[in-house]
Design an enzyme around this catalytic site. Structure first.
Site, PDB file in Angstrom:
ATOM      1  N   TYR A  17       0.805  -1.232   0.000  1.00 48.36           N
ATOM      2  CA  TYR A  17       0.000   0.000   0.000  1.00 48.36           C
ATOM      3  C   TYR A  17       0.833   1.274   0.000  1.00 48.36           C
ATOM      4  O   TYR A  17       0.274   2.370  -0.137  1.00 48.36           O
ATOM      5  CB  TYR A  17      -0.931   0.013   1.222  1.00 48.36           C
ATOM      6  CG  TYR A  17      -1.895  -1.141   1.225  1.00 48.36           C
ATOM      7  CD1 TYR A  17      -3.012  -1.135   0.392  1.00 48.36           C
ATOM      8  CD2 TYR A  17      -1.687  -2.244   2.046  1.00 48.36           C
ATOM      9  CE1 TYR A  17      -3.895  -2.204   0.374  1.00 48.36           C
ATOM     10  CE2 TYR A  17      -2.573  -3.310   2.039  1.00 48.36           C
ATOM     11  CZ  TYR A  17      -3.673  -3.290   1.200  1.00 48.36           C
ATOM     12  OH  TYR A  17      -4.545  -4.344   1.179  1.00 48.36           O
ATOM     13  N   HIS A  22      -4.385   6.144  -1.099  1.00 49.07           N
ATOM     14  CA  HIS A  22      -4.900   6.113   0.277  1.00 49.07           C
ATOM     15  C   HIS A  22      -3.799   6.416   1.301  1.00 49.07           C
ATOM     16  O   HIS A  22      -4.094   6.744   2.442  1.00 49.07           O
ATOM     17  CB  HIS A  22      -5.495   4.726   0.548  1.00 49.07           C
ATOM     18  CG  HIS A  22      -6.820   4.736   1.240  1.00 49.07           C
ATOM     19  ND1 HIS A  22      -7.646   5.846   1.325  1.00 49.07           N
ATOM     20  CD2 HIS A  22      -7.483   3.737   1.885  1.00 49.07           C
ATOM     21  CE1 HIS A  22      -8.754   5.516   1.985  1.00 49.07           C
ATOM     22  NE2 HIS A  22      -8.682   4.256   2.347  1.00 49.07           N
ATOM     23  N   ASN A  71      -9.207   1.716   8.151  1.00 49.40           N
ATOM     24  CA  ASN A  71     -10.549   1.757   8.741  1.00 49.40           C
ATOM     25  C   ASN A  71     -10.558   1.586  10.254  1.00 49.40           C
ATOM     26  O   ASN A  71     -11.591   1.795  10.886  1.00 49.40           O
ATOM     27  CB  ASN A  71     -11.442   0.688   8.099  1.00 49.40           C
ATOM     28  CG  ASN A  71     -11.664   0.957   6.631  1.00 49.40           C
ATOM     29  OD1 ASN A  71     -11.224   1.968   6.086  1.00 49.40           O
ATOM     30  ND2 ASN A  71     -12.352   0.053   5.969  1.00 49.40           N
ATOM     31  N   ASP A  96      -6.150  11.367   2.571  1.00 52.92           N
ATOM     32  CA  ASP A  96      -6.559  11.525   1.179  1.00 52.92           C
ATOM     33  C   ASP A  96      -8.025  11.958   1.132  1.00 52.92           C
ATOM     34  O   ASP A  96      -8.802  11.643   2.025  1.00 52.92           O
ATOM     35  CB  ASP A  96      -6.373  10.204   0.425  1.00 52.92           C
ATOM     36  CG  ASP A  96      -7.197   9.065   1.033  1.00 52.92           C
ATOM     37  OD1 ASP A  96      -7.049   8.806   2.244  1.00 52.92           O
ATOM     38  OD2 ASP A  96      -7.992   8.448   0.307  1.00 52.92           O
ATOM     39  N   ASN A 117     -13.500   6.322   5.987  1.00 54.25           N
ATOM     40  CA  ASN A 117     -13.592   5.434   7.146  1.00 54.25           C
ATOM     41  C   ASN A 117     -12.472   5.640   8.164  1.00 54.25           C
ATOM     42  O   ASN A 117     -12.676   5.418   9.355  1.00 54.25           O
ATOM     43  CB  ASN A 117     -13.643   3.974   6.691  1.00 54.25           C
ATOM     44  CG  ASN A 117     -14.949   3.657   5.994  1.00 54.25           C
ATOM     45  OD1 ASN A 117     -15.994   4.190   6.352  1.00 54.25           O
ATOM     46  ND2 ASN A 117     -14.897   2.822   4.977  1.00 54.25           N
TER      47      ASN A 117
END
Length: 194
Positions: A17, A22, A71, A96, A117
């Protein structure tokens, strides 16, 4: 005594990631740490942190990347705020933002989570939405791509050309927010680029 600020970069953990949209909040934290030649270290609140200063004699900065997925970022953020004795009004969350065009930064305090979230979980864990946010625009996908997939994709080639400028500007916005307050940071960073 200097004020202490908790500066949180939201994102997802792990190399998969690292370069995704994100994780732009964590990219901004990397820039702030790099400006001070600092490296992140493990913290018992399930995060990686850097303790540094805005400048000599200035505010203390605790830069934090939760080790959890986006989240469920709230637990580490609330744990760090408690550990350092920092109230929500001194917890800056960098994240973001789909509803802001790429290459744009907006700052605000409080309000809704806009479907984000990570922000929702932080607000729940802090028991208030009243914390400063540095929202880094990533724009919405063109066509029919699901926004949930879009945020987990790496930045495109054209975006990557401007990404270092965007990250630098967002880092400047964080530093100005801490140093001069929300209004001064908004006046500078909400204005169109010359």
């Amino acid at each position: 005594m200097a004020e202490t600020w908790l500066i949180v970069g939201l994102g997802n953990p792990g190399p998969r990631y690292e370069s995704t949209r994100h994780n732009v909040g964590q990219m901004v934290l990397d820039e702030i740490a790099s400006r001070r030649s600092e490296s992140f270290r493990a913290h018992k609140a399930n995060a990686r942190v850097v303790e540094t200063w805005l400048r000599p004699g200035g505010s203390k900065l605790v830069l934090a990347k939760p080790n959890t997925f986006m989240n469920v970022s709230g637990g580490p953020v609330a744990g760090l705020a408690k550990f350092y004795g920092i109230d929500a009004d001194h917890v800056v969350v960098i994240h973001d933002e789909l509803d802001i065009p790429f290459d744009t930064i907006k700052l605000k305090v409080g309000g809704g989570h806009g479907g984000h979230n990570g922000v929702r979980d932080v607000a729940k864990a802090l028991a208030t939405p009243e914390f400063p946010r540095v929202r880094v625009g990533i724009g919405r996908p063109v066509g029919r791509q699901d926004p949930a997939d879009w945020v987990l994709d790496p930045f495109g080639a054209t975006e990557r050309k401007n990404l270092p400028i965007l990250i630098g500007d967002a880092a400047d916005a964080v530093e100005q927010l801490v140093d001069e307050g929300l209004l001064a940071a908004q006046q500078k960073h909400h204005a169109p680029r010359a």
